[in-house]
Design a protein around this motif. Structure first.
Motif, mmCIF file in Angstrom:
data_model
loop_
_atom_site.group_PDB
_atom_site.id
_atom_site.type_symbol
_atom_site.label_atom_id
_atom_site.label_comp_id
_atom_site.label_asym_id
_atom_site.label_seq_id
_atom_site.Cartn_x
_atom_site.Cartn_y
_atom_site.Cartn_z
ATOM 1 N N LEU A 1 26.959 -39.172 3.468
ATOM 2 C CA LEU A 1 27.898 -38.448 2.612
ATOM 3 C C LEU A 1 29.313 -39.008 2.764
ATOM 4 C CD1 LEU A 1 26.749 -34.731 2.995
ATOM 5 C CD2 LEU A 1 26.934 -36.006 0.844
ATOM 6 N N GLY A 2 29.714 -39.299 4.005
ATOM 7 C CA GLY A 2 31.024 -39.897 4.211
ATOM 8 C C GLY A 2 31.164 -41.211 3.477
ATOM 9 N N ASP A 3 30.090 -42.017 3.461
ATOM 10 C CA ASP A 3 30.110 -43.296 2.753
ATOM 11 C C ASP A 3 30.286 -43.088 1.257
ATOM 12 O OD1 ASP A 3 29.870 -46.097 2.515
ATOM 13 O OD2 ASP A 3 27.714 -45.946 2.131
ATOM 14 N N VAL A 4 29.582 -42.105 0.707
ATOM 15 C CA VAL A 4 29.694 -41.835 -0.735
ATOM 16 C C VAL A 4 31.097 -41.340 -1.079
ATOM 17 C CG1 VAL A 4 28.874 -40.392 -2.627
ATOM 18 C CG2 VAL A 4 27.243 -41.403 -1.037
ATOM 19 N N TYR A 5 31.611 -40.384 -0.308
ATOM 20 C CA TYR A 5 32.966 -39.890 -0.563
ATOM 21 C C TYR A 5 33.988 -41.023 -0.485
ATOM 22 C CZ TYR A 5 31.441 -34.990 -0.228
ATOM 23 O OH TYR A 5 30.839 -33.763 -0.444
ATOM 24 N N HIS A 6 33.797 -41.926 0.471
ATOM 25 C CA HIS A 6 34.701 -43.067 0.601
ATOM 26 C C HIS A 6 34.663 -43.922 -0.658
ATOM 27 C CE1 HIS A 6 36.037 -46.780 3.171
ATOM 28 N NE2 HIS A 6 37.001 -46.334 2.393
ATOM 29 N N GLY B 1 36.055 -45.697 10.812
ATOM 30 C CA GLY B 1 37.095 -46.711 10.957
ATOM 31 C C GLY B 1 37.561 -47.251 9.614
ATOM 32 N N LEU B 2 36.632 -47.469 8.675
ATOM 33 C CA LEU B 2 36.994 -47.986 7.357
ATOM 34 C C LEU B 2 37.798 -46.958 6.562
ATOM 35 C CD1 LEU B 2 33.705 -49.839 6.326
ATOM 36 C CD2 LEU B 2 35.741 -50.743 7.468
ATOM 37 N N VAL B 3 37.445 -45.686 6.694
ATOM 38 C CA VAL B 3 38.206 -44.640 6.008
ATOM 39 C C VAL B 3 39.630 -44.566 6.573
ATOM 40 C CG1 VAL B 3 38.395 -42.149 5.650
ATOM 41 C CG2 VAL B 3 36.175 -43.283 5.378
ATOM 42 N N LEU B 4 39.739 -44.559 7.896
ATOM 43 C CA LEU B 4 41.057 -44.494 8.530
ATOM 44 C C LEU B 4 41.897 -45.721 8.181
ATOM 45 C CD1 LEU B 4 39.886 -43.158 12.001
ATOM 46 C CD2 LEU B 4 41.317 -41.908 10.361
ATOM 47 N N GLN B 5 41.260 -46.863 8.053
ATOM 48 C CA GLN B 5 41.993 -48.064 7.652
ATOM 49 C C GLN B 5 42.584 -47.890 6.265
ATOM 50 O OE1 GLN B 5 40.173 -51.986 8.415
ATOM 51 N NE2 GLN B 5 40.531 -52.465 6.275
ATOM 52 N N ASP B 6 41.800 -47.342 5.343
ATOM 53 C CA ASP B 6 42.307 -47.122 3.988
ATOM 54 C C ASP B 6 43.384 -46.058 3.946
ATOM 55 O OD1 ASP B 6 40.652 -49.070 3.075
ATOM 56 O OD2 ASP B 6 39.261 -47.752 1.994
ATOM 57 N N GLU B 7 43.398 -45.170 4.946
ATOM 58 C CA GLU B 7 44.460 -44.162 5.029
ATOM 59 C C GLU B 7 45.713 -44.706 5.721
ATOM 60 O OE1 GLU B 7 42.239 -39.840 5.117
ATOM 61 O OE2 GLU B 7 42.417 -40.913 7.041
ATOM 62 N N GLY B 8 45.659 -45.962 6.167
ATOM 63 C CA GLY B 8 46.797 -46.571 6.836
ATOM 64 C C GLY B 8 46.924 -46.202 8.309
ATOM 65 N N ARG B 9 45.887 -45.607 8.874
ATOM 66 C CA ARG B 9 45.920 -45.184 10.287
ATOM 67 C C ARG B 9 45.221 -46.271 11.107
ATOM 68 N NH1 ARG B 9 43.931 -38.989 9.267
ATOM 69 N NH2 ARG B 9 43.843 -38.938 11.565
ATOM 70 N N TRP B 10 45.906 -47.392 11.270
ATOM 71 C CA TRP B 10 45.271 -48.603 11.754
ATOM 72 C C TRP B 10 44.838 -48.517 13.214
ATOM 73 C CZ3 TRP B 10 48.998 -52.679 9.159
ATOM 74 C CH2 TRP B 10 48.771 -52.658 7.776
ATOM 75 N N GLN B 11 45.649 -47.933 14.073
ATOM 76 C CA GLN B 11 45.258 -47.841 15.479
ATOM 77 C C GLN B 11 44.016 -46.975 15.655
ATOM 78 O OE1 GLN B 11 46.065 -49.418 18.115
ATOM 79 N NE2 GLN B 11 47.844 -50.546 17.403
ATOM 80 N N GLU B 12 43.946 -45.852 14.932
ATOM 81 C CA GLU B 12 42.755 -45.001 14.994
ATOM 82 C C GLU B 12 41.548 -45.733 14.421
ATOM 83 O OE1 GLU B 12 43.469 -40.703 13.871
ATOM 84 O OE2 GLU B 12 45.398 -41.574 13.303
ATOM 85 N N ALA B 13 41.781 -46.462 13.331
ATOM 86 C CA ALA B 13 40.693 -47.233 12.722
ATOM 87 C C ALA B 13 40.165 -48.268 13.715
ATOM 88 C CB ALA B 13 41.181 -47.919 11.454
ATOM 89 N N LEU B 14 41.089 -48.952 14.406
ATOM 90 C CA LEU B 14 40.684 -49.970 15.369
ATOM 91 C C LEU B 14 39.856 -49.360 16.500
ATOM 92 C CD1 LEU B 14 40.823 -52.908 16.295
ATOM 93 C CD2 LEU B 14 42.954 -52.349 17.485
ATOM 94 N N LEU C 1 32.447 -37.619 8.298
ATOM 95 C CA LEU C 1 32.175 -38.572 9.372
ATOM 96 C C LEU C 1 32.565 -38.012 10.738
ATOM 97 C CD1 LEU C 1 33.304 -41.723 7.406
ATOM 98 C CD2 LEU C 1 30.982 -41.271 8.230
ATOM 99 N N GLU C 2 33.631 -37.235 10.799
ATOM 100 C CA GLU C 2 33.999 -36.580 12.055
ATOM 101 C C GLU C 2 32.930 -35.571 12.462
ATOM 102 O OE1 GLU C 2 38.890 -36.928 11.708
ATOM 103 O OE2 GLU C 2 37.852 -35.111 11.034
ATOM 104 N N ARG D 1 37.561 -40.302 -2.200
ATOM 105 C CA ARG D 1 37.865 -38.963 -1.666
ATOM 106 C C ARG D 1 37.938 -39.072 -0.133
ATOM 107 N NH1 ARG D 1 33.475 -35.749 -5.407
ATOM 108 N NH2 ARG D 1 33.887 -34.031 -3.951
ATOM 109 N N LEU D 2 39.048 -39.653 0.333
ATOM 110 C CA LEU D 2 39.164 -40.058 1.723
ATOM 111 C C LEU D 2 39.146 -38.884 2.687
ATOM 112 C CD1 LEU D 2 41.773 -42.966 1.492
ATOM 113 C CD2 LEU D 2 39.281 -43.048 1.334
ATOM 114 N N GLY D 3 39.797 -37.778 2.324
ATOM 115 C CA GLY D 3 39.823 -36.612 3.203
ATOM 116 C C GLY D 3 38.429 -36.044 3.431
ATOM 117 N N GLU D 4 37.653 -35.932 2.354
ATOM 118 C CA GLU D 4 36.286 -35.426 2.490
ATOM 119 C C GLU D 4 35.409 -36.415 3.266
ATOM 120 O OE1 GLU D 4 34.995 -33.110 -1.369
ATOM 121 O OE2 GLU D 4 36.460 -34.665 -1.897
#
Length: 467
Positions: free
Chosen positions: A334-339, A369-382, A351-352, A343-346
């Motif tokens: 579901l997280g993959d589909v929303y991404h 990680g890919l969702v967080l990267q698209d949200e600009g949260r690079w350290q969390e994504a890494l 995924l959480e 719909r990044l928040g969903e």
């Protein structure tokens, strides 16, 4: 079957080549791990591994659940799925466990999958291959090279026999066929690990019985598992006795759903290895069967996603989630589909939730990680991408995204290193060479990855066509 037999012979001979000196028979754990990595590279060169995130990630998650039940583990275990219909599984020194697609297709539950994993892990923990190697003989190197050529260059008939003739007699002592004592110890240890991981121990009996039945079917190949794991029929009775004794003791091993997410993985394999139209018809027929409807909805969602029909995929996956709300794999899908729908928040929320249920799910870490990267949260994504890489290495898609993220963070040595790994696995020598050379120019002289790069460049050079 013939290819698998050739591999077992070549595998034995490789071990003898790597352990060819008299002093090498006293391997310590560090040396054994190094040996395991050498053999892993050989396996990866000659077998296609399934990199499908749901399948590979799920098997890795079940394997890590087993590892946690060991107490003190000697190795950093890694689990791989080989894209081959042969019903087989094997483990190599260093903690690398391989399950063939064919043996997974024989199974009916997560508990049966965990049973085979437990048995293979037990062989590694008890260092059975290492102990058998100590009884082996040093082989003639020329014969080893000939046998490897016969095994992996596809030589058949008289040519292969002539090349291998000098090797087979010397290889006899190094055959990987476990002894009865090895098997009994692996059964006993594996049974203990299975219970500690929370699975029904009767699952070990059921999967062994299935493989043993296959050996008596006239229309079936003898399972390759029987080549390296003897006396399976006799051991079924012994395993049944272990299960009965466990039940009679008053304690219970079973705390987990024996099915787990296994029906979903079966659906993924069907969608990947069956004609899509045939798979779709089968999934639709399964919707009327309560025991199959969750897997059917999940499979239909996967097929729709493959066609780019995200709205239909979302509808099927939501239905699957309604029937099985505690499934980490469904939440991850579901997280993959929303991404994909933006719909990044969903996507992040789903995924959480998946990671709350399965903290060691490499696919959930990757997708978060890919969702967080698209949200600009690079350290969390890494953090999540590196966690996924730790749990399930050798994933080309993960290497690619790590390279891209490190590039965005202006960490160029790491960026080029992971992109080099990606293009090497994609067998794009030109781009792999470009990124590896760039990585070497940015990494410090003391960085151990420089040696990895040098080894990779040497390997690619060997494969380069000569004019």
């Amino acid at each position: 079957m013939k290819r698998q037999a050739r591999f077992l012979v070549a595998f034995s001979l490789l071990l003898s080549l790597l352990l060819g000196s008299a002093s090498a028979w006293g391997l310590d754990l560090k040396e054994e791990k190094e040996l395991g990595r050498e053999i892993l590279d050989m396996v990866r060169r000659h077998y296609r591994l399934i990199n499908d995130e749901e399948v590979a990630g799920y098997v890795q998650s079940v394997g890590q659940r087993v590892v946690k039940s060991l107490g003190a583990a000697h190795y950093d275990y890694r689990f791989f799925v080989v894209d081959d219909s042969t019903p087989n599984a094997f483990a190599i020194p260093g903690g690398y466990v391989f399950l063939f697609r064919g043996i997974i297709e024989l199974m009916d539950s997560e508990a049966e999958l965990a049973s085979i994993i437990c048995h293979e892990v037990a062989h590694v923990q008890a260092r059975h291959i290492h102990k058998r190697l100590e009884k082996g003989r040093i082989l003639n190197i020329a014969a080893i090279v000939g046998t490897l050529a016969g095994a992996f260059l596809g030589l058949e008939g008289d040519a292969a026999q002539a090349i291998a003739a000098g090797s087979m007699a010397g290889a006899k002592a190094l055959e990987l066929k476990y002894s009865r004592e090895n098997e009994e110890e692996a059964d006993r240890l594996g049974f203990k690990y299975l219970c500690a991981a929370g699975y029904d121990p009767k699952a070990m009996v059921s999967i062994m019985r299935k493989m043993n039945r296959m050996s008596w079917r006239s229309d079936s190949r003898i399972p390759s598992y029987l080549l390296t794991h003897p006396a399976l029929g006799e051991r079924v009775g012994y395993l049944e006795l272990l299960a009965q004794n466990a039940a009679a003791s008053g304690g219970t091993c079973t705390v987990r759903d024996p099915m787990g997410d296994f029906p979903l993985v079966q659906a993924v394999l069907m969608s990947r290895h069956t004609d899509p139209a045939v798979a779709r018809d089968r999934f639709r027929a399964w919707l009327d069967d309560d025991s199959h409807k969750v897997g059917a909805s999940y499979g239909l969602g996967r097929l729709a996603l493959d066609r780019g029909e995200v709205e239909e995929a979302l509808r099927h996956l939501r239905q699957a989630a309604a029937w099985k709300p505690d499934s980490s794999l469904i939440l991850t899908a579901l997280g993959d589909v929303y991404h994909k729908m933006g719909r990044l928040g969903e996507a992040r929320k789903a995924l959480e939730q998946a990671l709350e249920r399965e903290p060691d799910s490499p696919v959930a870490h990757l997708r978060l990680g890919l969702v967080l990267q698209d949200e600009g949260r690079w350290q969390e994504a890494l953090h999540h991408l590196r966690k996924a890489e730790t749990l399930a290495p050798y994933n080309p898609r993960l290497d690619y995204h790590l390279g891209i993220l490190y590039g965005r963070m202006n960490q160029l040595g790491e960026a080029h290193y992971f992109l080099g790994r990606y293009y090497q696995q994609m067998e794009d020598r030109r781009l792999a060479l470009f990124h590896y050379e760039k990585a070497r120019s940015h990494l410090s002289e003391s960085d151990p990855r420089r040696k990895e790069i040098d080894d990779a460049l040497e390997e690619m050079d060997k494969k380069r066509p000569r004019t």
